[in-house]
Write an enzyme that holds these catalytic residues in place. Structure first.
Site, PDB file in Angstrom:
ATOM      1  N   HIS A  47      -7.374  -5.532  -1.911  1.00 13.52           N
ATOM      2  CA  HIS A  47      -6.151  -4.962  -1.352  1.00 13.52           C
ATOM      3  C   HIS A  47      -5.471  -5.914  -0.372  1.00 13.52           C
ATOM      4  CE1 HIS A  47      -3.645  -1.438  -0.983  1.00 13.52           C
ATOM      5  NE2 HIS A  47      -3.766  -1.399   0.315  1.00 13.52           N
TER       6      HIS A  47
ATOM      7  N   ASP B  23      -8.761  -4.847  -6.570  1.00 12.01           N
ATOM      8  CA  ASP B  23      -8.463  -3.913  -5.480  1.00 12.01           C
ATOM      9  C   ASP B  23      -9.382  -2.696  -5.580  1.00 12.01           C
ATOM     10  OD1 ASP B  23      -7.315  -2.204  -3.582  1.00 12.01           O
ATOM     11  OD2 ASP B  23      -5.282  -2.883  -4.034  1.00 12.01           O
TER      12      ASP B  23
ATOM     13  N   SER C 251       0.851  -1.186   0.000  1.00  7.01           N
ATOM     14  CA  SER C 251       0.000   0.000   0.000  1.00  7.01           C
ATOM     15  C   SER C 251       0.892   1.243   0.000  1.00  7.01           C
ATOM     16  CB  SER C 251      -0.953  -0.044   1.190  1.00  7.01           C
ATOM     17  OG  SER C 251      -2.024   0.855   1.015  1.00  7.01           O
TER      18      SER C 251
END
Length: 765
Positions: A732, A700, A625
């Site tokens: 994600h 995602d 991330s």
């Protein structure tokens, strides 16, 4: 969207409580007893298998309204992600499963709205019961399960709430337990709990499908940690209800690319610089009558931060946050008319932002316990309304942070909170008296990292703690911090899942490294048993973004131990921009993402290479991330420093990200386009000279796949070599027993191929 660090560590009462340790037996219904693995090296396969090496991980610990049952959600030994509702009966002294999630499961597939809401709650991988709510009579529990709303009696009976069809969002029992409210088909519904009558829609029917009642808009869920859009009055007669209209919000087509095909979703997504939803707040009776709007002021481009009813129900308090997130107004609203006045205002420090918090409590006497960073650190204050704007009293102070307002015992005049007063890396739980706040009492053991929750009256503590060689434990304590009973002792005895690996457990060590300006940066390091004269590769894990830390004392988790078992030194460093070090430390990234945090990680790499036990040619980096973004920016800024980098779900273009998160730190791209250009990861893609593994889930919804596809196309167009691994159907998280194993084995094979590993990777080339 709120970026998420992948943390490698994997956290009411009135009468005296007598509880015994939660038993290892009997096993939950349907469970399979697992024999511990033979002693040996900890493998990635075992890390992600069941039972969890962390041991039992109870969630949602509560006490029934009558005080008889202590209840919690307990995960199964044969399925670490499935939770059932268990209760301890104080009269009989026995534990029992109150609701079996498998037995009562309808098998219904969650709607897309339910799935996305769970993603935003960070519980998308959990199954079974993820939340529950006691009825006020203490005889039944509201249990949302697989999209159905069930009322489970303690006598074993279960009935479906009348008039529900499946897919209801955010069900909430009223404070008196007579009614239930939920969202369905973009409207708010209220019905009787008794079953004598059907739910009715109390919000008006709207012709536009962009209008929602009773829901929190996207950025409120994702960035403001507000998951609800309606609030019951204490007497259950009125509600405050949010209405939002997304008509002006841009539409993006989100592709969820799976193994068997691709689904597309047209999603109203407020990208940085674009329009937010039009949000308003209304007050209405429980039957929808006497509906009035709340006066939120002339500026409509604001965030509805928090909404609370006063304990006596005579005032509604609304936190109004401006679009730039530099001003927060506390509004006092008349529940009958919607008229509002500003009670007080918080203003951000220069070149910084307001951190919206849930660490506040309205007291019965009309005063407020309030968390603020006004003196440069997060501390507690008491605000008493009155003439000339009211009065403020600072309750805590010093170069440390209050991280959580745990509870308030109004009768005793005691405030309970968690903070970093003794150790920034190991939180503790404290108490103070409102009469003598300077005298702070620590209630927890410094040998552990601690957190806590309390009942609404502040009578008892539920403490969760962990240590270097102790997975998370939880216990019940009185107001003085004295342990009354274990809720989950999680003892590392011979029967514990981690027991076969305890002899090889490697302790974490901690220290500081100076940044370029001399600021001490905390690091954590774990090493394999080292041989004199031998140099070892380093696996560096980083996140680097705001609102998170990766360096902490306590249980580091089995994954880090498995990495060390492969022969790596495991290393992590918290750079400037992370939390719990004060406003100045965090604000270094204001309008400067991808700069100071990169330089701080460079300082860590340079320090590592000076150590006689480190192989300077085998220092690799890994981030997820914001950490994935950091990997790319680090390799671009300093070619040749790191042997290889792994970037999972990286942000590469901040204009693709949402308004609330991105503008908080970088400003509006329409006003400061140069800031966005410098912060992006596409401009300097040609500077990538070191091996890069790019990983992304192809469904995602947080850091959308376009971030990686844009970088892929840019590097291909510039003939920059790189490797990639894509996961169809995964969001994600990219998690699961086998897919997690696949991901990490892929990573370590990549490091081996590029001369940065130990040669211990398995499963192919």
């Amino acid at each position: 969207m709120r970026l998420r660090p992948l943390l490698l560590a994997t956290a009411l009462l009135g009468a005296p409580i007598v509880v015994h340790a939660a038993p290892a037996k009997p096993l939950p219904a349907g469970a399979v007893k697992t024999v511990p693995a033979a002693a040996g090296a900890l493998t990635l396969e075992r890390v992600f298998a069941s039972p969890s090496l962390n041991g039992p991980s109870p969630r949602g610990v509560k006490l029934s309204p009558d005080g008889r049952y202590l209840t919690l959600l307990r995960n199964r030994t044969d399925d670490r992600e499935r939770f059932d509702l268990w209760g301890f009966d104080r009269k009989t002294g026995k534990w029992s499963m109150l609701v079996d999630s498998l037995k009562l499961s309808s098998g219904r597939v969650l709607s897309e709205a339910e799935k996305m809401q769970r993603e935003r709650q960070r519980i998308g991988d959990l199954k079974g019961i993820v939340a529950y709510d006691w009825a006020s009579d203490g005889k039944s529990v509201l249990v949302p399960l697989d999209g159905e709303l069930l009322l489970a009696g303690l006598d074993g009976t279960v009935r479906k709430i009348a008039g529900t069809t499946g897919g209801e969002l955010n069900p909430r029992l009223g404070p008196k337990g007579q009614h239930i409210a939920f969202v369905r088909d973009r409207r708010l519904w209220v019905g009787p709990v008794s079953g004598q009558g059907m739910p009715v829609a109390i919000s008006p029917e709207e012709s536009a499908d962009t209008v929602h009642w009773g829901e929190a808009e996207f950025v409120a869920q994702e960035e403001l940690a507000r998951m609800t859009g309606f609030w019951w009055a204490p007497d259950e007669k009125r509600l405050a209800v949010e209405r939002f209209d997304e008509a002006n919000v841009g539409v993006v087509t989100r592709a969820a690319i799976g193994a068997d095909g691709t689904k597309t979703f047209d999603q109203r997504y407020p990208a940085a610089g674009g329009a937010n939803a039009d949000v308003s707040l209304w007050l209405m009776d429980a039957d929808g009558g006497h509906r009035v709007p709340v006066d939120l002021g002339p500026d409509k481009d604001i965030y509805l931060g928090r909404v609370d009813w006063a304990p006596d129900g005579k005032t509604v308090y609304v936190q109004r946050l401006d679009r730039a997130q530099t001003r927060l107004d506390m509004l006092a609203v008349d529940p009958a008319t919607g008229a509002a006045r500003v009670l007080f205002t918080e203003t951000a420090h220069e070149k910084s932002w307001i951190n919206l918090s849930s660490n506040y409590r309205f007291l019965d006497d009309g005063s407020l316990i309030w968390w603020s960073e006004r003196d440069g650190f997060g501390h507690l204050y008491r605000f008493t309304p009155g003439a000339n704007g009211g009065t403020w009293q600072q309750l805590t102070q010093g170069p440390w942070a209050v991280t959580d307002l745990v509870g308030v015992d109004q009768q005793a005049g005691r405030v309970y909170f968690a903070g970093t007063r003794d150790d920034v890396l190991a939180g503790q739980v404290y108490a103070l008296s409102l009469k003598t706040p300077a005298k702070v009492e620590r209630l927890t053991d410094l040998a552990f990292a601690n957190s806590a929750s309390m009942d609404g009256k502040g009578q008892a503590l539920i403490v969760t703690r962990s240590g270097d060689a102790q997975p998370p434990q939880s216990y019940l304590a009185d107001g003085a911090g004295k342990r009354l009973a274990w809720i989950e002792e999680n003892r590392l005895d011979a029967g514990h899942a981690y027991a076969p690996y305890l002899a090889a457990h490697r302790p974490a060590t901690f220290g500081t490294i100076p940044a370029a300006d001399g600021t001490p940066l905390h690091y954590m390091m774990m090493t394999p048993p080292m041989e004199p004269g031998k140099r070892y590769p380093v696996f560096t894990y980083h996140y680097g973004g705001p609102t998170a830390n990766v360096v902490h004392k306590g249980w580091q988790g089995a994954l880090a131990q498995a990495i060390v078992a492969k022969g790596y030194i495991y290393f992590a460093l918290d750079n400037r921009g992370s939390e719990n070090r004060g406003v100045d430390f965090a604000s270094k990234i204001w309008h400067a993402m991808g700069t100071v945090e990169v330089e701080d990680q460079l300082a860590g790499a340079q320090w590592l290479k000076q150590q006689p036990f480190v192989d300077p040619a085998r220092v690799s980096i890994f981030g997820w991330s914001y950490g994935g973004y950091m990997t790319v920016k680090m390799l671009q800024a300093h070619p040749g420093v790191w042997a290889a980098g792994i970037a999972v779900a990286p942000v590469t273009k901040w204009e693709l990200y949402d308004t609330a998160y991105t503008e908080r730190y970088l400003g509006n791209p329409k006003a400061v386009p140069e800031v966005y250009k410098a912060a992006g990861a596409l401009e300097n893609s040609a500077k990538l000279k070191d091996p890069l593994l790019l990983v992304h889930g192809m469904a995602d919804d947080n850091v959308v796949f376009e971030n990686s596809s844009a970088l892929i196309a840019k590097m291909q167009g510039e003939a920059v070599p790189f490797e990639m691994m894509l996961y169809p159907g995964y969001t994600h998280r990219i998690s699961g027993p086998k897919v997690s194993q696949h991901l990490y084995e892929t990573m370590f094979r990549f490091l081996d191929r590029n001369g940065a590993g130990t040669g211990t990777a398995t499963g192919g080339k």
